[in-house]
Every structure is written in C-alpha cells, then in structure tokens.
Design an enzyme around this catalytic site. Structure first.
Site, PDB file in Angstrom:
ATOM      1  N   ARG A 129       0.814  -1.209   0.000  1.00 16.93           N
ATOM      2  CA  ARG A 129       0.000   0.000   0.000  1.00 16.93           C
ATOM      3  C   ARG A 129       0.851   1.264   0.000  1.00 16.93           C
ATOM      4  NH1 ARG A 129      -3.194   1.799  -2.678  1.00 16.93           N
ATOM      5  NH2 ARG A 129      -4.119  -0.290  -2.590  1.00 16.93           N
ATOM      6  N   LYS A 145       0.072  24.951  -4.264  1.00 14.50           N
ATOM      7  CA  LYS A 145      -1.140  24.238  -3.856  1.00 14.50           C
ATOM      8  C   LYS A 145      -0.887  22.731  -3.920  1.00 14.50           C
ATOM      9  CE  LYS A 145      -4.121  28.012  -5.362  1.00 14.50           C
ATOM     10  NZ  LYS A 145      -5.154  28.464  -6.314  1.00 14.50           N
ATOM     11  N   LYS A 184       1.615  40.177  -3.341  1.00 15.72           N
ATOM     12  CA  LYS A 184       0.188  40.129  -3.634  1.00 15.72           C
ATOM     13  C   LYS A 184      -0.524  41.296  -2.964  1.00 15.72           C
ATOM     14  CE  LYS A 184      -1.373  35.918  -4.194  1.00 15.72           C
ATOM     15  NZ  LYS A 184      -1.786  34.497  -3.996  1.00 15.72           N
ATOM     16  N   GLU A 211       1.722  40.348  -8.261  1.00 20.35           N
ATOM     17  CA  GLU A 211       0.404  39.967  -8.764  1.00 20.35           C
ATOM     18  C   GLU A 211      -0.424  41.226  -8.981  1.00 20.35           C
ATOM     19  OE1 GLU A 211      -2.489  36.577  -7.279  1.00 20.35           O
ATOM     20  OE2 GLU A 211      -2.830  38.408  -6.130  1.00 20.35           O
ATOM     21  N   ASP A 254      -3.716  38.192 -12.658  1.00 18.91           N
ATOM     22  CA  ASP A 254      -4.663  37.401 -11.871  1.00 18.91           C
ATOM     23  C   ASP A 254      -6.066  37.486 -12.459  1.00 18.91           C
ATOM     24  OD1 ASP A 254      -5.690  35.860  -9.737  1.00 18.91           O
ATOM     25  OD2 ASP A 254      -6.237  37.682  -8.648  1.00 18.91           O
TER      26      ASP A 254
END
Length: 280
Positions: free
Chosen positions: A101, A136, A168, A197, A218
C-alpha cells in the site's frame, strides 16, 4: 530526472513516515504468511498515463531491509498504456504484502500528478509558453509533487516562501503601493526574483514601472491579457494565473504570455489506477 539532495531527504523521511503510520505495531495480516515464503509482485496500471515514483519504490525496498528487489520496467516521465507493467517485486512475501500500500500510494499520486501535467503541457505545444505549478500541494509532499510536475513536462514555480518574492494584494496594502513593495524587496533580498500579482491594467503599468521581474495577471480575460502583453512589450515576464483549465489554456498561451501557472496540476489530482498481483 534529476533528484536533488533536498528531494532525496524528503523521499527518505516521507517513506519512513508512510511505513510507520501503516505498519504501526506490526502487520498482523502479513504474519499469516509463513516467514520463509518467497513471492513475486507485478504492478500494472489500469489506465493510460505518465509514470512517476520510481525513487519512492526503491526507497521503500531499502527501508524494508532489502527483503525484496525492485525491477522497474519504465522510467519516470514515460507514457503508459492501460494494462502495462510498471515494475516487478521479488522477495519475501510478508515484506511485499506489508509494503504494497505504501508503494502504490506514492506511485498512484505522483503518476496522477505527472499525467495531469502532461495533458496540460501538450495543450501548450508550439506556443512557446511555459507551464508552471503552484504551492497548492499536499502538505509534506511539496517537493514530491513538484518533481512529478517536471516528469509530466511542466516546470516549477517557487518551491516555497523563501526562494522568490511574490507580492500580492495584502503585501501591497501593507507596503503602501506596488512601487514601495518592490523597492523593499530589492533592498531586503536583492538576489531574489521579484514577482508582483496585479488585478487590472493600471496595476500592471505600476508593476512595470517599478521594475518587477515577473508580473502575474490574476484572472485576466483573454482580451485583457492581450492588452497586457502589448503594454509590457518585453519589459517584464508575464504569467497568467487564476481559474485556468484545459478548455481555454491554449487561447491564453496564444496571447503571448511567457508562462501560465495552474494550481490544478497538484491540487485536483486523480491518482492513477494501479494494481499489484502477488504470485507465490
């Protein structure tokens, strides 16, 4: 694919943690198998995709004390057909059952990441636009997933908060303006890349004037992105970002932006469907 020293260390600790959480105080099911029994395990994919994870398979074998050997049939980054054999494992049956596994979890996740990346990368072929990942990622698997992105044909954005500036809206508000934030960044860590950004064309103009190395657009529309490319005229690297998917990524690339970052490469991963069959 090159394995950095930092990634090698993360592979070792990641595998150790994964084995520890799975085995706990002992594999009671594997103990039903006679200790001297030898076996062969064959791992195949039920889906087409891109293979990634060989170093993790080999590290599991190493941490299992060499109780089984690994025979890989494919290299990381290889395209796969449904039904294809990825690797074979030969050795103690107990050890193969215990490690199964952990091995499959790493390979299915990383192959899924590489597969999604390859799909996006192929949509950009011929445009000269670079596909980038983001931060992310799954906690603890940042370097692993970024390695899988490279195997799939993408490139890495910054690895973390330490290796580049990404200024940002909240940073801009705290500094007082885009120009002030860029100036502070140049003073604080002059050797690092500075990215800003922006959310509109007026902010783009300010970021260009401030001397940002890269400007992230963005959630710009395709029309706004074309205007941004014309306005920048090569004075800054332009990165498109925000809600970009397979339906319109090529149209964005064709505007002339330098790169496109896609969080879905590592965030919305569907693991590759794998199977291991054991024969004694």
């Amino acid at each position: 694919m090159d394995i950095s020293k930092a990634l090698r260390a993360r592979i070792e600790t990641g595998v150790a943690d994964a084995l520890a959480e799975d085995i706990g105080t002992g594999d009671v099911s594997a103990d039903l198998m006679p200790p001297a029994t030898e076996a062969r395990g064959v791992v195949t994919t039920r889906q087409a995709g891109v293979f990634c994870g060989r170093p993790w398979v080999e590290e599991v074998a190493r941490q299992m004390g060499g109780a089984f050997m690994v025979d890989c049939q494919v290299e990381d980054g290889a395209d796969l057909k449904a039904g294809q054999t990825l690797f074979e494992l030969h050795g103690q049956a107990r050890a193969l059952l215990t490690a199964e596994r952990t091995i499959l979890n790493f390979v299915q996740l990383l192959s899924g990441t590489a597969t999604r990346t390859r799909r996006f990368a192929r949509l950009l072929e011929g445009t000269g636009c670079q596909l980038l990942d983001t931060r992310k990622t799954l906690p603890g698997l940042r370097l692993a997933q970024k390695y899988a992105v490279r195997c799939g044909g993408g490139a890495n954005h910054r690895l973390g908060l330490h290796d580049a500036y990404l200024i940002k809206e909240n940073h801009i508000a705290a500094a007082g303006s885009i120009s002030a934030a860029v100036t502070q960044a140049r003073t604080g860590q002059p050797g690092l890349m500075v990215e800003v950004e922006v959310e509109c064309l007026s902010e783009l103009a300010e970021a260009i004037a401030a001397g940002a190395d890269t400007i992230m657009l963005d959630n710009f529309s395709i029309a706004e992105t074309r205007h941004a490319v014309a306005a920048a005229r090569g004075r800054a690297r332009l990165e498109a970002s925000g809600g970009i998917d397979e339906s319109h990524i090529r149209a964005i690339a064709e505007t002339g932006v330098n790169c496109i970052s896609v969080g879905a490469l590592t965030k919305d991963v569907t693991p590759l469907d794998l199977s291991m069959r054991l024969s004694l």
